[in-house]
Structures are given as structure tokens and as C-alpha cells.
Design an enzyme around this catalytic site. Structure first.
Site, PDB file in Angstrom:
ATOM      1  N   ASP A   1       0.784  -1.243   0.000  1.00 33.63           N
ATOM      2  CA  ASP A   1       0.000   0.000   0.000  1.00 33.63           C
ATOM      3  C   ASP A   1       0.817   1.295   0.000  1.00 33.63           C
ATOM      4  OD1 ASP A   1      -1.884  -1.993   0.324  1.00 33.63           O
ATOM      5  OD2 ASP A   1      -2.459  -1.419   2.349  1.00 33.63           O
TER       6      ASP A   1
ATOM      7  N   LYS B   1      -7.392  -4.049  -2.707  1.00 36.84           N
ATOM      8  CA  LYS B   1      -7.987  -4.705  -1.542  1.00 36.84           C
ATOM      9  C   LYS B   1      -8.730  -3.688  -0.693  1.00 36.84           C
ATOM     10  CE  LYS B   1      -3.805  -4.405   1.387  1.00 36.84           C
ATOM     11  NZ  LYS B   1      -4.275  -3.587   2.495  1.00 36.84           N
TER      12      LYS B   1
ATOM     13  N   CYS C   1      -1.737  -2.439   8.297  1.00 35.55           N
ATOM     14  CA  CYS C   1      -1.611  -3.415   7.212  1.00 35.55           C
ATOM     15  C   CYS C   1      -0.368  -4.293   7.339  1.00 35.55           C
ATOM     16  CB  CYS C   1      -1.644  -2.701   5.870  1.00 35.55           C
ATOM     17  SG  CYS C   1      -3.200  -1.807   5.599  1.00 35.55           S
TER      18      CYS C   1
END
Length: 197
Positions: free
Chosen positions: A20, A82, A114
Site C-alpha cells: 500500500d 484490496k 496493514c
């Protein structure tokens, strides 16, 4: 089993996971430019060593894609969107199985969300997880520091980009040694990240 406890890395069964590193996070993540530089180094090394890279993007419609400084074109078929915080979504799990991965080198953001949840999910599935201390960050250093401590407590390895790359090569006679060495001749950015882990 001893290899798992020692945390040895081998090119043949390792994948790099890029979590990310997206445009909308740029203003809020401490040392974001330095995280990008470490990710660039690792992606370049992956290309040289032929190590697969898997990337995720958290809700890219709202948060944007992976930052343009990181060239995802060599692994564009392994970039997945996601909404789950963990990277361990069905598409990523399938890639890890197909690639016969045992070891994961993990970098990205945010450490306490995450990255930590990805580590937990991977450890539960018996992967060895190596989290790059110079390649993860958060909005605050308190969150980052305690997330890295938790990662150690649950059995993840907290390491650095340079340490991981030299471990993957194992010998100065490795055929790609000079190319990878060139990537680390310039030390990873001195961001203050390492002094706070």
C-alpha cells in the site's frame, strides 16, 4: 525447522511484498520519501535476482495507485486492490502458493495496521516473515515502534533492506553480486526510522 528459527533467506523461495505505498498516504506518513527509496531499491534488486514482487493497493479508487516512483510494470499482473487491511487476500495467497514461497520480505505502510496484520496472517500460514525496519512507516513513530515490537513478539523478523539483500546472495561470488552491491553502495536513507525501532 532450524532455518525458520534463524530466518535465513534464499532467492529460490522468497517473495517481496509491497504494501500500500500509495499516493494519498504521501502527506500523512512520516518519512514517506525514504520508504519509497527503500522500496525502489528492493524492486530493483528483485528484478536483478528474479525474485517475485507482489503489491497491494488499499482501496485505490479513493487512495490512488502505487506511487509513480515505484515502477510496477515488471510485476503489473501481481498488483492487487484490496479493502482488507492485511495483504493476505485470495489473489495474494494464490500467488504465494504458485511461486512456492516460504519466505516473505515485507515493506510498506502502515506498520501498525496493514503491515502488522499481514505479518500475523502470513505467520499463521507458516511463512517466515521479514519486515524491513527501513522500509515501513506510520503516521506516528509511537505506532510504528510498538507495531515492530509486536511483530518481534509473534515471531516475525525485523531486519533491513541491506541485510536482506546480502543474505539472499549469501556469497560475494554470487553471479549478481556486483549489481546488487551497487544498489546498496548508497546507504538506505538515514530517516531516523532505525533509531526508533
Amino acid at each position: 525447522m532450524a532455518a525458520a528459527k534463524l530466518g535465513r533467506l534464499a532467492v529460490k523461495n522468497t517473495a517481496f511484498l509491497l504494501c500500500d505505498i500509495q499516493e494519498k498516504f504521501r502527506p500523512s506518513i512520516i518519512y514517506f520519501p525514504e520508504i519509497i527509496k527503500v522500496a525502489q531499491r528492493m524492486v530493483a534488486a528483485a528484478n536483478i535476482l528474479k525474485i517475485p514482487v507482489i503489491a497491494t493497493e488499499q482501496y485505490p479508487k479513493g487512495l490512488g495507485n502505487t506511487v509513480e516512483e515505484i515502477d510496477t510494470s515488471p510485476f503489473k499482473e501481481r498488483v492487487f486492490s484490496k479493502t482488507k487491511f492485511s495483504m493476505v487476500i485470495p489473489e495474494v495467497e494464490e500467488q504465494l502458493k504458485q511461486l512456492n514461497v516460504e519466505n516473505v520480505v515485507l515493506m510498506g505502510i502502515e506498520t501498525q495496521v496493514c503491515v502488522l496484520q499481514t505479518t500475523m496472517d502470513l505467520l499463521e500460514r507458516n511463512y517466515n516473515v521479514h519486515v524491513l525496519a527501513d522500509g515501513v512507516s506510520s503516521r506516528t513513530m509511537v505506532e510504528r515502534m510498538f507495531a515492530l515490537e509486536r511483530i518481534r513478539q509473534i515471531g516475525g523478523f525485523v531486519t533491513t533492506s541491506e541485510c536482506s539483500l546480502f543474505m539472499l546472495m549469501g556469497d560475494s561470488k554470487h553471479p549478481n553480486f556486483r549489481e546488487v552491491q551497487a544498489l546498496v553502495k548508497t546507504a538506505a536513507p538515514d530517516s531516523g526510522l532505525l533509531s526508533k525501532c
